[in-house]
Design an enzyme around this catalytic site. Structure first.
Site, PDB file in Angstrom:
ATOM      1  N   GLU A  84       0.103  12.582  21.311  1.00 10.49           N
ATOM      2  CA  GLU A  84      -0.358  11.211  21.168  1.00 10.49           C
ATOM      3  C   GLU A  84       0.617  10.560  21.759  1.00 10.49           C
ATOM      4  OE1 GLU A  84      -0.801  10.646  16.667  1.00 10.49           O
ATOM      5  OE2 GLU A  84      -2.807  10.341  17.431  1.00 10.49           O
ATOM      6  N   THR A 116      -4.181  21.124   6.128  1.00  9.50           N
ATOM      7  CA  THR A 116      -5.311  20.265   6.507  1.00  9.50           C
ATOM      8  C   THR A 116      -5.805  20.736   7.929  1.00  9.50           C
ATOM      9  OG1 THR A 116      -4.805  18.619   4.880  1.00  9.50           O
ATOM     10  CG2 THR A 116      -6.195  18.003   6.883  1.00  9.50           C
ATOM     11  N   CYS A 148       7.126  12.787   9.478  1.00  8.11           N
ATOM     12  CA  CYS A 148       6.973  14.186   9.819  1.00  8.11           C
ATOM     13  C   CYS A 148       7.903  14.827  10.660  1.00  8.11           C
ATOM     14  CB  CYS A 148       5.464  14.182  10.522  1.00  8.11           C
ATOM     15  SG  CYS A 148       5.412  12.951  11.606  1.00  8.11           S
ATOM     16  N   GLY A 182       2.958  18.672  10.230  1.00 10.72           N
ATOM     17  CA  GLY A 182       3.939  18.733   9.313  1.00 10.72           C
ATOM     18  C   GLY A 182       5.472  19.271  10.352  1.00 10.72           C
ATOM     19  N   SER A 240      -5.893   7.916   4.723  1.00  6.36           N
ATOM     20  CA  SER A 240      -5.549   8.425   3.759  1.00  6.36           C
ATOM     21  C   SER A 240      -6.345   7.668   2.607  1.00  6.36           C
ATOM     22  CB  SER A 240      -4.150   8.544   3.617  1.00  6.36           C
ATOM     23  OG  SER A 240      -3.982   8.957   2.463  1.00  6.36           O
ATOM     24  N   GLY A 285      -6.211   9.767   9.219  1.00 10.87           N
ATOM     25  CA  GLY A 285      -4.857   9.494   8.848  1.00 10.87           C
ATOM     26  C   GLY A 285      -4.281   9.744   7.962  1.00 10.87           C
ATOM     27  N   ALA A 286      -2.959  10.038   7.591  1.00 10.14           N
ATOM     28  CA  ALA A 286      -1.793  10.289   6.793  1.00 10.14           C
ATOM     29  C   ALA A 286      -1.418   8.902   6.054  1.00 10.14           C
ATOM     30  CB  ALA A 286      -0.569  11.190   7.163  1.00 10.14           C
ATOM     31  N   TRP A 287      -0.585   9.103   5.167  1.00 12.38           N
ATOM     32  CA  TRP A 287      -0.463   7.867   4.409  1.00 12.38           C
ATOM     33  C   TRP A 287       1.031   7.186   4.705  1.00 12.38           C
ATOM     34  CZ3 TRP A 287       3.917   9.700   2.174  1.00 12.38           C
ATOM     35  CH2 TRP A 287       3.838  10.897   1.752  1.00 12.38           C
ATOM     36  N   ASN A 288       1.749   7.704   5.487  1.00  9.87           N
ATOM     37  CA  ASN A 288       3.105   7.327   5.659  1.00  9.87           C
ATOM     38  C   ASN A 288       3.122   6.174   6.653  1.00  9.87           C
ATOM     39  OD1 ASN A 288       2.596   9.114   7.567  1.00  9.87           O
ATOM     40  ND2 ASN A 288       4.469  10.017   7.780  1.00  9.87           N
ATOM     41  N   GLU A 328      -1.589  16.414  14.740  1.00  8.77           N
ATOM     42  CA  GLU A 328      -0.125  15.767  14.388  1.00  8.77           C
ATOM     43  C   GLU A 328       0.239  16.394  12.805  1.00  8.77           C
ATOM     44  OE1 GLU A 328       1.766  14.838  16.460  1.00  8.77           O
ATOM     45  OE2 GLU A 328       0.247  14.041  17.983  1.00  8.77           O
ATOM     46  N   ASP A 334       0.862  -1.206   0.018  1.00 11.75           N
ATOM     47  CA  ASP A 334       0.089   0.024   0.091  1.00 11.75           C
ATOM     48  C   ASP A 334       0.759   1.337   0.167  1.00 11.75           C
ATOM     49  OD1 ASP A 334      -2.668   0.659  -0.279  1.00 11.75           O
ATOM     50  OD2 ASP A 334      -3.162   0.764   1.859  1.00 11.75           O
ATOM     51  N   VAL A 366      -0.062  20.821   7.603  1.00 17.27           N
ATOM     52  CA  VAL A 366      -0.456  22.048   8.174  1.00 17.27           C
ATOM     53  C   VAL A 366      -1.794  22.615   7.449  1.00 17.27           C
ATOM     54  CG1 VAL A 366       0.034  24.387   8.916  1.00 17.27           C
ATOM     55  CG2 VAL A 366       1.891  22.456   9.365  1.00 17.27           C
TER      56      VAL A 366
HETATM   57  P1  NDP Z   1      -3.116  15.633   4.025  1.00 14.66           P
HETATM   58  O1  NDP Z   1      -3.032  16.802   5.068  1.00 14.66           O
HETATM   59  O2  NDP Z   1      -3.250  15.660   2.684  1.00 14.66           O
HETATM   60  O3  NDP Z   1      -3.962  14.628   4.776  1.00 14.66           O
HETATM   61  C1  NDP Z   1      -4.274  14.179   5.906  1.00 14.66           C
HETATM   62  C2  NDP Z   1      -5.518  13.375   5.905  1.00 14.66           C
HETATM   63  O4  NDP Z   1      -6.706  14.284   6.226  1.00 14.66           O
HETATM   64  C3  NDP Z   1      -5.991  12.582   4.976  1.00 14.66           C
HETATM   65  O5  NDP Z   1      -6.644  11.437   5.593  1.00 14.66           O
HETATM   66  C4  NDP Z   1      -6.858  13.509   3.937  1.00 14.66           C
HETATM   67  O6  NDP Z   1      -7.673  12.803   3.232  1.00 14.66           O
HETATM   68  C5  NDP Z   1      -7.613  14.072   5.199  1.00 14.66           C
HETATM   69  N1  NDP Z   1      -8.090  15.359   4.856  1.00 14.66           N
HETATM   70  C6  NDP Z   1      -7.673  16.133   3.724  1.00 14.66           C
HETATM   71  N2  NDP Z   1      -8.512  17.517   3.713  1.00 14.66           N
HETATM   72  C7  NDP Z   1      -9.496  17.550   4.893  1.00 14.66           C
HETATM   73  C8  NDP Z   1     -10.435  18.109   5.688  1.00 14.66           C
HETATM   74  N3  NDP Z   1     -10.823  19.324   5.060  1.00 14.66           N
HETATM   75  N4  NDP Z   1     -11.290  17.637   6.611  1.00 14.66           N
HETATM   76  C9  NDP Z   1     -10.645  16.524   7.311  1.00 14.66           C
HETATM   77  N5  NDP Z   1      -9.801  15.813   6.569  1.00 14.66           N
HETATM   78  C10 NDP Z   1      -8.892  15.939   5.493  1.00 14.66           C
HETATM   79  O7  NDP Z   1      -1.566  15.055   4.509  1.00 14.66           O
HETATM   80  P2  NDP Z   1      -0.920  13.712   3.923  1.00 14.66           P
HETATM   81  O8  NDP Z   1      -1.933  12.472   3.954  1.00 14.66           O
HETATM   82  O9  NDP Z   1      -0.605  14.171   2.426  1.00 14.66           O
HETATM   83  O10 NDP Z   1       0.141  13.546   4.691  1.00 14.66           O
HETATM   84  C11 NDP Z   1       1.502  14.201   4.933  1.00 14.66           C
HETATM   85  C12 NDP Z   1       1.478  15.136   5.892  1.00 14.66           C
HETATM   86  O11 NDP Z   1       1.131  14.651   7.103  1.00 14.66           O
HETATM   87  C13 NDP Z   1       2.922  15.752   5.823  1.00 14.66           C
HETATM   88  O12 NDP Z   1       2.707  17.239   6.208  1.00 14.66           O
HETATM   89  C14 NDP Z   1       3.379  15.434   7.258  1.00 14.66           C
HETATM   90  O13 NDP Z   1       4.211  16.111   7.854  1.00 14.66           O
HETATM   91  C15 NDP Z   1       2.150  15.047   7.901  1.00 14.66           C
HETATM   92  N6  NDP Z   1       2.452  14.194   8.951  1.00 14.66           N
HETATM   93  C16 NDP Z   1       2.440  14.615  10.389  1.00 14.66           C
HETATM   94  C17 NDP Z   1       2.761  13.515  11.276  1.00 14.66           C
HETATM   95  C18 NDP Z   1       2.812  13.936  12.903  1.00 14.66           C
HETATM   96  O14 NDP Z   1       2.406  13.035  13.590  1.00 14.66           O
HETATM   97  N7  NDP Z   1       3.090  15.120  12.969  1.00 14.66           N
HETATM   98  C19 NDP Z   1       2.928  12.258  11.081  1.00 14.66           C
HETATM   99  C20 NDP Z   1       2.790  11.821   9.469  1.00 14.66           C
HETATM  100  C21 NDP Z   1       2.472  12.740   8.369  1.00 14.66           C
HETATM  101  P3  NDP Z   1      -7.153  12.305   1.996  1.00 14.66           P
HETATM  102  O15 NDP Z   1      -5.629  12.475   1.824  1.00 14.66           O
HETATM  103  O16 NDP Z   1      -7.517  10.856   1.682  1.00 14.66           O
HETATM  104  O17 NDP Z   1      -7.683  13.205   0.792  1.00 14.66           O
END
Ligand code: NDP
Length: 487
Positions: free
Chosen positions: A461, A231, A283, A251, A177, A149-152, A249, A93, A229
């Protein structure tokens, strides 16, 4: 479809399909092959999930912490038993190499479930004497929590949210994600197998819109999101409408400071771990590596020798050290930053391009990249890249490096390498970051609260701190005399 789940969603204890939702695919980043075809949750599916969570939470909230803990502990054991299968799924995945997913994904999720299982029986309020009368407080669950959740780290993020939420007596509706939808469904199945009553952990698929529907839902009491940030800011604004607490949580662009007296081999290990693990898609990565000028040449020499040995390859081969990036969009973004660094005048020491890996012509691989001669004003020094791109800076003094390390809108993490124990603690005390390491980097045991300051987020967390974010305090005044009134 080699990783097709029985259905897109998991609601009220069973897999649930709703073909009215827009279809989408999960792709294996090493080959571009579609591994599963799913549907976005419709408003009706979101409604079902929230309603089932709200129903189930009432009895769960009254279950003893010890019993809740037993369920979570069983789930942790099943995750461990099925670690190989779950790791392969996570590799398909996300594209992360199996050598990583075997130790860092479901395994850390199991640690988290275990740890909160042990804490569940020990969630307590306070007793305050007031002479005869007294006050006591109860730590009560919030109700239905939304996890986004995010995808990483898909299954790890799901566990980091679900474990404390469930331990505290809440129900959770989790939206993974859209890029990595699969392992959260496995977690839901496993929690059910472990005895978690139906409705307490539901999974709905979809993009930001589905996340936004959860954030806006009047029956959702709290939102925890891991993401960017931008989002986080949107979620916080939307949550304000219904006065929901949020855990964010987000970026980072974290500093890793290496003083000349440090064990340079250990510091290089920290920098490698903090930039190239998960192909840099972490992150808390220490992407701004500040090295004291007198140690710079030695540090860079050792660093480049070890980067040259990073082996890109088949993610399912245990000898592979780095896999592809998660998606084409992420690859384009990272390659753009690699070009930008060169345009801005930084010195490209290695990498800087897409990588060719034999047998994977469509793989989203990029080369591990190191820039030196980076100045603080460059965009590669200020913006989160989320790929295997390290920037090395020189510094001359402690006050100078602390000021430069803090000159960022982010504040997720920071690291210091030095053999001088007093300097280590003095510097860490001044760093504006929620999570810091001394002579280590990116280790996140569940015992350690994790989270950011400034724009990197709100709340924590893991650790005992997470309990505060999944409970609310009720104060109870108990009158031991007679109630009186002046009227
Ligand atoms: P995104 O911000 O694009 O997405 C995060 C999640 O939020 C996804 O499930 C996304 O859906 C969802 N989402 C997007 N818009 C909305 C909204 N308006 N309301 C509610 N949910 C929403 O991040 P990425 O998935 O691209 O992940 C990368 C980012 O995550 C990086 O900036 C990274 O630094 C941060 N991160 C932070 C961590 C931490 O613990 N501090 C750990 C891991 C990553 P979908 O993507 O399915 O459209």
């Amino acid at each position: 479809m080699r990783a097709q789940p029985p259905a897109s969603h998991f609601i009220d204890g069973v897999f649930h399909e709703d073909v009215e939702g827009a279809p989408f695919e999960s792709l294996y980043p090493a080959t571009g092959e579609a591994i599963a075809r799913l549907h976005v949750a419709t408003p009706a599916a979101v409604e079902l999930a929230v309603a089932s969570a709200a129903r189930a939470q009432v009895a769960w909230g009254r279950t003893s912490g010890a019993e809740r803990g037993r369920v979570l502990r069983r789930a942790a054991a099943i995750l461990r038993e099925r670690n190989r299968e779950l790791s392969e799924l996570e590799t398909l995945d996300t594209g992360k190499p199996i050598a990583e997913t075997l130790v860092a994904d479901a395994a850390s999720g199991a640690d988290c479930l275990d740890w909160f299982a042990n804490l569940a029986g020990d969630i307590r309020g306070e007793h305050v004497e007031l002479g005869q009368s007294f006050v006591y407080t109860r730590r009560e669950p919030l109700g239905v929590c939304a996890g986004i959740g995010a995808w990483n780290y898909p299954i790890q993020i799901a566990c980091w949210k679900a474990a404390p939420a469930l331990a505290c007596g809440n129900a959770m509706v989790f939206k993974p994600s859209e890029t990595t939808p699969l392992s959260a469904l496995k977690l839901a199945e496993i929690l059910g197998e472990a005895g978690l009553p139906a409705g307490l952990f539901n999974v709905v698929q979809g993009s930001g819109e589905v996340g936004a529907a959860l954030v806006a839902h009047p029956k959702v009491a709290k939102v925890s999101v891991t993401g960017s940030v931008a989002t986080g800011s949107r979620v916080m604004r939307a949550a304000a409408e219904t006065i929901k607490p949020v855990t964010l949580e987000l970026g980072g662009k974290s500093p890793l400071i290496v003083f000349a007296d440090a064990d340079l081999d250990a510091a290089v290990s920290g920098a490698l771990l903090g930039n190239f693990y998960s192909a840099g898609q972490i992150c808390s990565n220490g992407t701004r590596v500040f090295v004291e000028r007198s140690a710079r040449a030695a540090f860079v020499g050792k660093l480049l020798a070890r980067v040259a040995k990073i082996r890109l390859g088949d993610p399912l081969d245990e000898a592979t050290g780095m896999g592809p990036l998660v998606s084409r969009a992420q690859m384009e973004r990272v390659l753009a930053y690699m070009r930008l660094g060169q345009e801005e005048g930084a010195t490209l020491e290695c990498g800087g391009r897409a990588a060719r890996v034999e047998g994977f012509p469509d793989g989203l691989f990029v080369e591990p990249t190191v820039f030196t001669g980076v100045s603080d004003g460059m965009r590669i020094a200020k913006e989160e890249i989320f790929g295997p791109v390290m920037s090395v800076f020189d510094f001359d003094g402690e006050d100078e490096v602390v000021a430069r390390a803090n000159a960022t809108e982010f504040g997720l993490a920071a690291g210091v390498f030095t053999r001088d124990v007093q300097r280590a603690h003095r510097v860490v005390a001044q760093l504006q970051a929620g999570t810091c390491w001394i002579n280590a980097y990116n280790l996140t045991p569940v015992e350690m609260p994790f989270g950011g300051v400034k724009r990197s987020g709100i709340g924590r967390e893991n650790g005992r701190a997470a309990i505060e974010h999944y409970t609310q305090v009720k104060s109870v005044y108990v009158e031991m005399g007679t109630a009186e009134a002046p009227y």
